[in-house]
Structures are given as C-alpha cells and as structure tokens.
Design a protein around this motif. Structure first.
Motif, PDB file in Angstrom:
ATOM      1  N   MET A 143       0.756  -1.099  -0.119  1.00  0.00           N
ATOM      2  CA  MET A 143      -0.062  -0.039   0.099  1.00  0.00           C
ATOM      3  C   MET A 143       0.827   1.043  -0.100  1.00  0.00           C
ATOM      4  SD  MET A 143      -2.860  -1.282  -0.313  1.00  0.00           S
ATOM      5  CE  MET A 143      -3.777   0.242  -0.417  1.00  0.00           C
ATOM      6  N   GLY A 144       0.528   2.202  -0.959  1.00  0.00           N
ATOM      7  CA  GLY A 144       1.373   3.323  -1.033  1.00  0.00           C
ATOM      8  C   GLY A 144       2.534   3.301  -2.018  1.00  0.00           C
ATOM      9  N   SER A 145       2.860   1.971  -2.641  1.00  0.00           N
ATOM     10  CA  SER A 145       3.948   1.917  -3.642  1.00  0.00           C
ATOM     11  C   SER A 145       3.334   2.742  -4.828  1.00  0.00           C
ATOM     12  CB  SER A 145       4.246   0.371  -3.804  1.00  0.00           C
ATOM     13  OG  SER A 145       4.729  -0.179  -2.784  1.00  0.00           O
ATOM     14  N   THR A 146       4.473   3.071  -5.576  1.00  0.00           N
ATOM     15  CA  THR A 146       4.007   3.528  -6.845  1.00  0.00           C
ATOM     16  C   THR A 146       4.607   2.450  -7.763  1.00  0.00           C
ATOM     17  OG1 THR A 146       4.362   5.961  -6.149  1.00  0.00           O
ATOM     18  CG2 THR A 146       4.639   5.259  -8.487  1.00  0.00           C
ATOM     19  N   VAL A 147       3.964   1.908  -8.765  1.00  0.00           N
ATOM     20  CA  VAL A 147       4.313   0.692  -9.632  1.00  0.00           C
ATOM     21  C   VAL A 147       4.220   1.225 -10.972  1.00  0.00           C
ATOM     22  CG1 VAL A 147       3.715  -1.568  -9.951  1.00  0.00           C
ATOM     23  CG2 VAL A 147       2.968  -0.441  -7.873  1.00  0.00           C
ATOM     24  N   ALA A 148       5.534   0.772 -11.975  1.00  0.00           N
ATOM     25  CA  ALA A 148       5.484   0.803 -13.126  1.00  0.00           C
ATOM     26  C   ALA A 148       5.146  -0.577 -13.777  1.00  0.00           C
ATOM     27  CB  ALA A 148       6.746   1.307 -13.747  1.00  0.00           C
ATOM     28  N   PHE A 149       4.125  -0.697 -14.377  1.00  0.00           N
ATOM     29  CA  PHE A 149       4.005  -1.911 -15.196  1.00  0.00           C
ATOM     30  C   PHE A 149       3.512  -1.878 -16.629  1.00  0.00           C
ATOM     31  CE2 PHE A 149      -0.251  -0.672 -13.712  1.00  0.00           C
ATOM     32  CZ  PHE A 149      -1.087  -0.775 -14.905  1.00  0.00           C
ATOM     33  N   ARG A 150       3.912  -2.888 -17.389  1.00  0.00           N
ATOM     34  CA  ARG A 150       3.525  -3.334 -18.516  1.00  0.00           C
ATOM     35  C   ARG A 150       2.348  -4.176 -18.946  1.00  0.00           C
ATOM     36  NH1 ARG A 150       8.262  -4.575 -19.771  1.00  0.00           N
ATOM     37  NH2 ARG A 150       7.869  -6.900 -19.848  1.00  0.00           N
ATOM     38  N   SER A 151       1.314  -3.548 -19.677  1.00  0.00           N
ATOM     39  CA  SER A 151       0.171  -4.636 -19.835  1.00  0.00           C
ATOM     40  C   SER A 151       0.428  -5.272 -21.015  1.00  0.00           C
ATOM     41  CB  SER A 151      -0.998  -3.731 -20.195  1.00  0.00           C
ATOM     42  OG  SER A 151      -0.949  -2.839 -21.215  1.00  0.00           O
ATOM     43  N   ASP A 152      -0.428  -6.201 -21.235  1.00  0.00           N
ATOM     44  CA  ASP A 152      -0.611  -7.200 -22.539  1.00  0.00           C
ATOM     45  C   ASP A 152      -0.507  -6.648 -23.641  1.00  0.00           C
ATOM     46  OD1 ASP A 152      -3.071  -6.602 -21.769  1.00  0.00           O
ATOM     47  OD2 ASP A 152      -3.694  -8.559 -21.732  1.00  0.00           O
ATOM     48  N   SER A 153      -1.298  -5.187 -23.469  1.00  0.00           N
ATOM     49  CA  SER A 153      -1.293  -4.245 -25.080  1.00  0.00           C
ATOM     50  C   SER A 153       0.095  -3.624 -25.065  1.00  0.00           C
ATOM     51  CB  SER A 153      -2.409  -3.428 -24.895  1.00  0.00           C
ATOM     52  OG  SER A 153      -2.279  -2.541 -23.638  1.00  0.00           O
ATOM     53  N   ALA A 154       1.201  -3.903 -24.589  1.00  0.00           N
ATOM     54  CA  ALA A 154       2.419  -3.103 -24.401  1.00  0.00           C
ATOM     55  C   ALA A 154       2.429  -1.844 -23.871  1.00  0.00           C
ATOM     56  CB  ALA A 154       3.024  -3.640 -26.088  1.00  0.00           C
ATOM     57  N   GLN A 155       1.294  -1.478 -23.506  1.00  0.00           N
ATOM     58  CA  GLN A 155       1.261  -0.064 -22.893  1.00  0.00           C
ATOM     59  C   GLN A 155       1.881  -0.047 -21.303  1.00  0.00           C
ATOM     60  OE1 GLN A 155      -2.777   1.088 -21.657  1.00  0.00           O
ATOM     61  NE2 GLN A 155      -2.351   3.090 -21.626  1.00  0.00           N
ATOM     62  N   GLN A 156       2.762   0.985 -21.065  1.00  0.00           N
ATOM     63  CA  GLN A 156       3.301   0.984 -19.830  1.00  0.00           C
ATOM     64  C   GLN A 156       2.621   2.115 -19.129  1.00  0.00           C
ATOM     65  OE1 GLN A 156       7.317   0.219 -19.446  1.00  0.00           O
ATOM     66  NE2 GLN A 156       7.775   1.504 -17.776  1.00  0.00           N
ATOM     67  N   ARG A 157       2.241   1.731 -17.725  1.00  0.00           N
ATOM     68  CA  ARG A 157       1.722   2.769 -16.836  1.00  0.00           C
ATOM     69  C   ARG A 157       2.383   2.902 -15.589  1.00  0.00           C
ATOM     70  NH1 ARG A 157      -4.460   1.913 -15.630  1.00  0.00           N
ATOM     71  NH2 ARG A 157      -4.351   3.750 -14.588  1.00  0.00           N
ATOM     72  N   ARG A 158       2.256   4.024 -14.979  1.00  0.00           N
ATOM     73  CA  ARG A 158       2.764   4.058 -13.768  1.00  0.00           C
ATOM     74  C   ARG A 158       1.684   4.834 -12.710  1.00  0.00           C
ATOM     75  NH1 ARG A 158       6.012   8.373 -10.723  1.00  0.00           N
ATOM     76  NH2 ARG A 158       7.485   7.410  -9.634  1.00  0.00           N
ATOM     77  N   VAL A 159       1.334   3.729 -11.490  1.00  0.00           N
ATOM     78  CA  VAL A 159       0.268   4.160 -10.710  1.00  0.00           C
ATOM     79  C   VAL A 159       0.710   3.823  -9.105  1.00  0.00           C
ATOM     80  CG1 VAL A 159      -1.362   3.366 -12.236  1.00  0.00           C
ATOM     81  CG2 VAL A 159      -0.592   1.707 -10.689  1.00  0.00           C
ATOM     82  N   THR A 160      -0.077   4.676  -8.292  1.00  0.00           N
ATOM     83  CA  THR A 160       0.227   4.466  -6.958  1.00  0.00           C
ATOM     84  C   THR A 160      -0.814   3.676  -6.409  1.00  0.00           C
ATOM     85  OG1 THR A 160       1.396   6.458  -6.916  1.00  0.00           O
ATOM     86  CG2 THR A 160       0.892   5.628  -4.626  1.00  0.00           C
ATOM     87  N   LEU A 161      -0.672   2.581  -5.676  1.00  0.00           N
ATOM     88  CA  LEU A 161      -1.549   1.742  -5.055  1.00  0.00           C
ATOM     89  C   LEU A 161      -2.163   2.271  -3.608  1.00  0.00           C
ATOM     90  CD1 LEU A 161      -3.336  -0.764  -5.584  1.00  0.00           C
ATOM     91  CD2 LEU A 161      -1.376  -2.084  -3.961  1.00  0.00           C
ATOM     92  N   VAL A 162      -3.703   2.780  -3.617  1.00  0.00           N
ATOM     93  CA  VAL A 162      -4.010   3.359  -2.364  1.00  0.00           C
ATOM     94  C   VAL A 162      -5.196   2.849  -1.771  1.00  0.00           C
ATOM     95  CG1 VAL A 162      -3.059   5.746  -3.048  1.00  0.00           C
ATOM     96  CG2 VAL A 162      -5.404   5.066  -3.869  1.00  0.00           C
TER      97      VAL A 162
END
Length: 145
Positions: free
Chosen positions: A63-82
């Motif tokens: 909780m509170g981490s900021t995560v960069a991830f790549r989806s199966d559509s090759a799109q990369q996102r950066r989100v914070t889990l709250v």
C-alpha cells in the motif's frame, strides 16, 4: 500436466503483516457494497506469504507503492496503490478495491499476473519497477485507521 498455462498460474506474493490486517478488514467491510472486488482482494490475501513489515523487500508492491507496469497491450503505466478514499484516477492513484489494484498487491519487480477487468476481459501485466513512499513519521505505521 500440459494443461496449465503460464497465465493461469498466479505468482507468489508477499504482503506485510500490517497491510494484511488492514486489507482483510477492508475486504470484510466492502463485501456488502463491492462483493466482487472484496472477494478478489480476499483471494489475493489468502494466498499471500505474510511477513513483518520491516522484512518486505523494497521491490514488492505494498500500500502506497508507486508501480510501473507493462500491460499485455504493451502499454506501460505508472500508478500508486492506495486505499479507496485516496483513489484519484486523474493522479494515477488506484484503489486496492479495483481488479488491477488487487492484482498488483504483493507482486515484485519482474513478476506477471493475469487479472480480469470489470468488463470481464482478461489481461496480463508485468511489474517493471516499484518505488516505496518516503516515510513521513519514521517506521511507525498506525495499526488502525
């Protein structure tokens, strides 16, 4: 057995004892209003290895981490889990009570997981990097909110 596919097997996850306690309570409280999200979170928590908060590796999503991830559509996102009350999609702050939020908890850099969106479509994501929040008041984390 050749029947199992890579995406059908969930990776091992780690959750801190503090996050586990708070998230178990959140899932229980959310069952009436968000039964599917609460159940998905509960499933993830049930399969997690619970460790003391100080023992969680730095590259594990909590909780509170900021995560960069790549989806199966090759799109990369950066989100914070709250937590739900802090969620704001415009600021890339996603709730643990979303399908992708529940999928991210406990993953570490390099791990992949399959998850199902609210529209029923299956997706897969891979964690690229994890950043932990800077402690505001040291290592002390309140046990209740």
């Amino acid at each position: 057995m050749t029947q199992s596919k890579k995406s059908s097997r969930k990776p091992r996850i780690i959750v801190s004892d503090i996050d586990h306690k708070r998230l178990i309570n959140l899932a229980a409280d959310a069952y009436d209003r968000f039964p599917e999200a609460a159940e998905e979170l509960q499933i993830e928590l049930d399969r997690a290895r619970i460790v003391p908060a100080a023992s969680v590796p730095a590259d594990v999503v909590r909780m509170g981490s900021t995560v960069a991830f790549r989806s199966d559509s090759a799109q990369q996102r950066r989100v914070t889990l709250v937590f739900p009350g802090e969620a704001d999609i415009a600021q890339n702050r996603i709730s643990i009570l979303t399908p992708i939020g529940a999928a991210l908890i406990g993953l570490s850099t390099g791990q992949s997981i399959a998850w199902t969106a609210r529209d029923g479509r299956k997706h897969e994501l891979t964690v690229v990097s994890v950043e932990q929040p800077s402690p505001v008041t040291g290592a002390m984390v309140p046990e209740s909110s």
